[in-house]
Motif scaffolding. Structure first.
Motif, PDB file in Angstrom:
ATOM      1  N   ALA A  14       0.826  -1.211   0.000  1.00 32.90           N
ATOM      2  CA  ALA A  14       0.000   0.000   0.000  1.00 32.90           C
ATOM      3  C   ALA A  14       0.854   1.252   0.000  1.00 32.90           C
ATOM      4  CB  ALA A  14      -0.933  -0.011   1.214  1.00 32.90           C
ATOM      5  N   GLY A  15       1.995   1.196   0.647  1.00 37.22           N
ATOM      6  CA  GLY A  15       2.872   2.351   0.699  1.00 37.22           C
ATOM      7  C   GLY A  15       3.430   2.745  -0.644  1.00 37.22           C
ATOM      8  N   PRO A  18      -0.023   5.779  -4.747  1.00 37.63           N
ATOM      9  CA  PRO A  18      -0.225   7.187  -4.390  1.00 37.63           C
ATOM     10  C   PRO A  18      -1.520   7.375  -3.615  1.00 37.63           C
ATOM     11  CG  PRO A  18      -0.792   6.837  -6.690  1.00 37.63           C
ATOM     12  CD  PRO A  18      -0.234   5.538  -6.185  1.00 37.63           C
ATOM     13  N   PHE A  19      -1.602   8.495  -2.927  1.00 37.08           N
ATOM     14  CA  PHE A  19      -2.844   8.836  -2.247  1.00 37.08           C
ATOM     15  C   PHE A  19      -3.852   9.309  -3.297  1.00 37.08           C
ATOM     16  CE2 PHE A  19      -5.751  11.620  -0.103  1.00 37.08           C
ATOM     17  CZ  PHE A  19      -5.977  10.987   1.100  1.00 37.08           C
ATOM     18  N   PRO A  20      -5.109   8.909  -3.238  1.00 38.06           N
ATOM     19  CA  PRO A  20      -5.775   8.124  -2.207  1.00 38.06           C
ATOM     20  C   PRO A  20      -5.839   6.634  -2.522  1.00 38.06           C
ATOM     21  CG  PRO A  20      -7.425   9.039  -3.650  1.00 38.06           C
ATOM     22  CD  PRO A  20      -6.099   9.491  -4.193  1.00 38.06           C
ATOM     23  N   GLN A  21      -5.158   6.204  -3.585  1.00 38.07           N
ATOM     24  CA  GLN A  21      -5.244   4.782  -3.931  1.00 38.07           C
ATOM     25  C   GLN A  21      -4.676   3.908  -2.832  1.00 38.07           C
ATOM     26  OE1 GLN A  21      -3.288   4.634  -7.715  1.00 38.07           O
ATOM     27  NE2 GLN A  21      -5.134   5.170  -8.843  1.00 38.07           N
ATOM     28  N   GLN A  22      -3.733   4.459  -2.068  1.00 33.12           N
ATOM     29  CA  GLN A  22      -3.129   3.664  -0.998  1.00 33.12           C
ATOM     30  C   GLN A  22      -4.131   3.351   0.111  1.00 33.12           C
ATOM     31  OE1 GLN A  22      -1.138   7.150   1.702  1.00 33.12           O
ATOM     32  NE2 GLN A  22       0.030   6.438  -0.054  1.00 33.12           N
ATOM     33  N   LEU A  23      -5.245   4.099   0.142  1.00 29.26           N
ATOM     34  CA  LEU A  23      -6.241   3.835   1.169  1.00 29.26           C
ATOM     35  C   LEU A  23      -7.030   2.568   0.868  1.00 29.26           C
ATOM     36  CD1 LEU A  23      -7.594   7.460   1.702  1.00 29.26           C
ATOM     37  CD2 LEU A  23      -5.933   6.236   3.092  1.00 29.26           C
ATOM     38  N   THR A  24      -7.158   2.244  -0.397  1.00 26.61           N
ATOM     39  CA  THR A  24      -7.890   1.036  -0.802  1.00 26.61           C
ATOM     40  C   THR A  24      -7.006   0.213  -1.744  1.00 26.61           C
ATOM     41  OG1 THR A  24      -8.913   2.298  -2.590  1.00 26.61           O
ATOM     42  CG2 THR A  24     -10.160   2.083  -0.559  1.00 26.61           C
ATOM     43  N   PRO A  25      -5.885  -0.245  -1.243  1.00 25.27           N
ATOM     44  CA  PRO A  25      -4.912  -0.894  -2.128  1.00 25.27           C
ATOM     45  C   PRO A  25      -5.419  -2.186  -2.747  1.00 25.27           C
ATOM     46  CG  PRO A  25      -4.293  -1.173   0.166  1.00 25.27           C
ATOM     47  CD  PRO A  25      -5.436  -0.217   0.147  1.00 25.27           C
TER      48      PRO A  25
ATOM     49  N   TYR B  64     -14.924  12.451  -4.427  1.00 26.63           N
ATOM     50  CA  TYR B  64     -13.832  11.491  -4.462  1.00 26.63           C
ATOM     51  C   TYR B  64     -12.522  12.257  -4.402  1.00 26.63           C
ATOM     52  CZ  TYR B  64     -10.514   7.960  -5.843  1.00 26.63           C
ATOM     53  OH  TYR B  64      -9.451   7.106  -5.845  1.00 26.63           O
ATOM     54  N   PRO B  65     -11.646  11.969  -3.449  1.00 20.57           N
ATOM     55  CA  PRO B  65     -11.844  11.001  -2.375  1.00 20.57           C
ATOM     56  C   PRO B  65     -12.405  11.632  -1.100  1.00 20.57           C
ATOM     57  CG  PRO B  65      -9.570  11.704  -2.360  1.00 20.57           C
ATOM     58  CD  PRO B  65     -10.241  12.478  -3.465  1.00 20.57           C
ATOM     59  N   LEU B  89     -12.441   8.552   1.618  1.00 20.03           N
ATOM     60  CA  LEU B  89     -12.909   7.185   1.347  1.00 20.03           C
ATOM     61  C   LEU B  89     -13.217   6.417   2.633  1.00 20.03           C
ATOM     62  CD1 LEU B  89     -10.448   6.234  -1.524  1.00 20.03           C
ATOM     63  CD2 LEU B  89     -12.731   7.237  -1.704  1.00 20.03           C
ATOM     64  N   GLN B  91     -11.553   5.968   5.034  1.00 12.10           N
ATOM     65  CA  GLN B  91     -10.368   5.289   5.556  1.00 12.10           C
ATOM     66  C   GLN B  91      -9.475   6.240   6.347  1.00 12.10           C
ATOM     67  OE1 GLN B  91      -9.779   1.943   5.073  1.00 12.10           O
ATOM     68  NE2 GLN B  91     -11.804   1.913   4.146  1.00 12.10           N
ATOM     69  N   PRO B 125      -4.387  -0.432   5.572  1.00 11.34           N
ATOM     70  CA  PRO B 125      -3.096  -1.000   5.975  1.00 11.34           C
ATOM     71  C   PRO B 125      -2.046   0.037   6.358  1.00 11.34           C
ATOM     72  CG  PRO B 125      -3.259  -0.970   3.606  1.00 11.34           C
ATOM     73  CD  PRO B 125      -4.566  -0.465   4.117  1.00 11.34           C
ATOM     74  N   LEU B 126      -2.289   1.313   6.122  1.00  9.18           N
ATOM     75  CA  LEU B 126      -1.303   2.320   6.490  1.00  9.18           C
ATOM     76  C   LEU B 126      -1.828   3.092   7.697  1.00  9.18           C
ATOM     77  CD1 LEU B 126      -0.310   3.623   2.940  1.00  9.18           C
ATOM     78  CD2 LEU B 126       0.917   2.003   4.381  1.00  9.18           C
ATOM     79  N   VAL B 214       2.913  11.838  -4.528  1.00  3.59           N
ATOM     80  CA  VAL B 214       2.137  12.548  -5.541  1.00  3.59           C
ATOM     81  C   VAL B 214       0.696  12.595  -5.072  1.00  3.59           C
ATOM     82  CG1 VAL B 214       3.625  11.872  -7.457  1.00  3.59           C
ATOM     83  CG2 VAL B 214       1.701  10.428  -6.819  1.00  3.59           C
ATOM     84  N   ILE B 216      -3.423  12.885  -6.278  1.00  2.00           N
ATOM     85  CA  ILE B 216      -4.345  12.664  -7.380  1.00  2.00           C
ATOM     86  C   ILE B 216      -5.542  13.594  -7.188  1.00  2.00           C
ATOM     87  CG2 ILE B 216      -5.881  10.986  -8.481  1.00  2.00           C
ATOM     88  CD1 ILE B 216      -3.917   8.831  -7.762  1.00  2.00           C
TER      89      ILE B 216
END
Lengths: 299, 233
Positions: A14-15, A18-25, B64-65, B89, B91, B125-126, B214, B216
């Motif tokens: 997940a790390g 990029p944010f926000p994709q790392q929130l829902t990896p 989003y998000p 999200l 999270q 997970p983070l 980065v 998004i």
């Protein structure tokens, strides 16, 4: 077990999003790592065929069992080949027979018996070899590595202070002349972002005909590794001994960057190192077919 | 004394134009309508600060998000206390309290500064937990029923990390601190449907973990509403 630091596979992966994709990896990974996603990446990069390796790396990138690989290839049989995983016995010295049998492939589907070895397992094996001469590597005499290809990654393990030393593989390379060893990432030290064991990899590839190396990910754009070091593995010192035996191992399954972008950065790194067109072609195409002795699939 | 006097003058409630619609003619009616919407709750929220004591506004944002709730109430003219909860999200959560001071309050220009203190909570997970502070600028230019706006924020979070090393000889645990910097920007358009109700549409950019990451871009839409003491609108 010697020691290990806490940290989950999910966190490691997940790390890298990029944010926000790392929130829902998980959702993102499912899209990128699906057979269709891998095929799409290959298509964008102009790569005709990719090879999926079974992976056993529970503490880093996870586990892709033979069954997973077989199922994925069935969904995209055109652009994808598979290399299945040998029994776990060969990967983890000291494992009990029960564990090994539980992890052995259950499918009788044809395919190469090969595996992308995880850095931690490799590190453990090498470290064990270095510290205890009484420990055999690999422990099992029934290792599939004897007669079938094997791929070993030799880069530094993430989140670890230890740096794998590919030289510790040499006894195994010598002991199993029928096995093909691929030193992944040219020994690049991803932790410290420096060439790492590059010279050792070149040396091993030069002295052992069954040993080859892969520049995969070595020329990836920042942040790993940095642009400053990206061309180092393609430097002049790497070329003479190993360029004809390089294999571009399939990393699309685990790469964060797009394959097309990775291909561009690889070409740029070779150009900066004054590779000839023939040398660049030798690095970029046909290696898997040559190294593994398989028939090149028709497109 | 002069400083106190200056501050007092700065916070003195500006003379509110007459809001009653005098039936003297169409021009007067249009002017009254402009004034009416210029003091709408939607513009209070996106412009920051408060037009007077007791004036309140709130908003619900979807996108989003980023999702969020925000509410503010004027304690003195130009100064409001604010409470907000933002989430990415579902999270990553950040509840916060703060103040918002309207520095420039003109019919077609509003500039405000905000300071919020809160707590960041991010799940697996983070995992991230820690105190959070944000400074934010709001710029809005109301024209009739609409108000383009820009917000810029810098958010800082103090994170603590626990590292456990498991050895055959035992387990050791170390704690360390880490700073997470997040830059946020939003560009949007608020529309006052009624003096008490409005909508907001915008694009967002959150650079979480700057500068080593980065960001998004995102989108959002919000419903804004509010009210106040009698005569406030």
């Amino acid at each position: 077990v010697g020691e290990h630091a806490a940290g989950s596979t999910q966190e490691f992966l997940a790390g890298r999003f990029p944010f926000p994709q790392q929130l829902t990896p998980e959702q993102v990974a499912d899209g990128v790592l699906s057979p269709e996603g891998i095929a799409s990446e290959l298509d964008k990069a102009g790569i005709g065929t990719g090879v999926l390796f079974a992976v056993y790396a529970p503490r880093t990138v996870g586990i892709a069992a033979n069954e997973d690989v077989i199922a994925d290839v069935k969904q995209a049989p055109g652009p994808l080949l598979r290399a299945r995983q040998p029994a776990r016995r060969s990967l983890e010295p000291g494992r009990s027979g029960r564990a090994a049998s539980a992890c052995a492939p259950r499918s009788a589907s044809p395919g190469w018996s090969a595996s992308s070895w995880p850095t931690r397992i490799s590190t453990f094996a090498w470290t064990t070899r270095a510290t205890s001469r009484s420990t055999r590597w690999p422990a099992s005499s029934a290792s599939p590595c004897i007669s079938t290809p094997a791929a070993a990654r030799s880069r530094a393990p993430p989140r670890s202070s230890r740096t794998p030393i590919p030289a510790y593989l040499e006894p195994a390379i010598a002991a199993y002349p029928g096995a093909i060893f691929i030193l992944g990432h040219l020994g690049y030290d991803f932790k410290n972002k420096q060439p790492g064991a590059l010279e050792t990899c070149i040396d091993l590839a030069g002295r052992h005909p069954t040993c080859t190396s892969s520049p995969a990910r070595s020329a990836a754009r920042p942040p790993t590794p940095t642009a400053r070091t990206s061309s180092s593995p393609c430097g002049a010192s790497a070329r003479p001994a190993s360029s004809r035996r390089r294999s571009t191992a399939a990393t699309a399954r685990r790469a964060r960057a797009l394959s097309a972008d990775y291909l561009d950065s690889t070409v740029a790194a070779m150009r900066s190192a004054d590779y000839s067109r023939d040398e660049m072609a030798a690095v970029l195409a046909g290696n898997f077919v040559r190294v593994f002795g398989v028939k090149e699939p028709s497109l | 004394v002069s400083l106190v006097l200056a501050l007092a003058l700065a916070l003195v409630q500006p003379t509110a134009p007459a809001t009653s619609v005098a039936a003297d003619g169409p021009a007067e009616a249009r002017r009254a309508r402009r004034t009416r919407f210029g003091e709408s709750a939607a513009f209070d929220l996106i412009g920051g600060g408060a037009r007077r004591r007791g004036a309140w506004a709130a908003g619900v944002q979807l996108g989003y998000p980023w999702f969020g709730l925000r509410a503010q109430v004027g304690v003195v003219p130009r100064l409001a206390v604010i409470a907000e909860v933002e989430t990415a999200l579902a999270q990553r959560w950040r509840p916060a309290l703060g103040i918002s001071l309207r520095w420039v309050d003109r019919p077609h220009l509003r500039l405000s500064g905000e300071l919020l203190l809160g707590w960041l909570i991010q799940g697996e997970p983070l995992d991230r937990r820690g105190p959070n502070a944000e400074a934010r600028l709001r710029l809005a230019t109301p024209v009739g029923r609409v108000a383009p706006y820009l917000t810029l924020g810098t958010q800082h979070t103090l994170l603590s990390d626990r590292t456990r090393i498991i050895r055959a000889s035992g387990t050791t645990t170390d704690w360390s601190a880490r700073h997470e910097w997040t830059l946020k920007a939003s560009l949007g358009l608020a529309v006052a449907i009624r003096p008490r109700v409005g909508l907001d549409f915008g694009i967002d950019l959150a650079w979480v973990g700057a500068p080593n990451s980065v960001g998004i871009p995102g989108l959002h839409a919000a419903v804004l509403f509010g009210g106040g003491p009698r005569g406030a609108q």
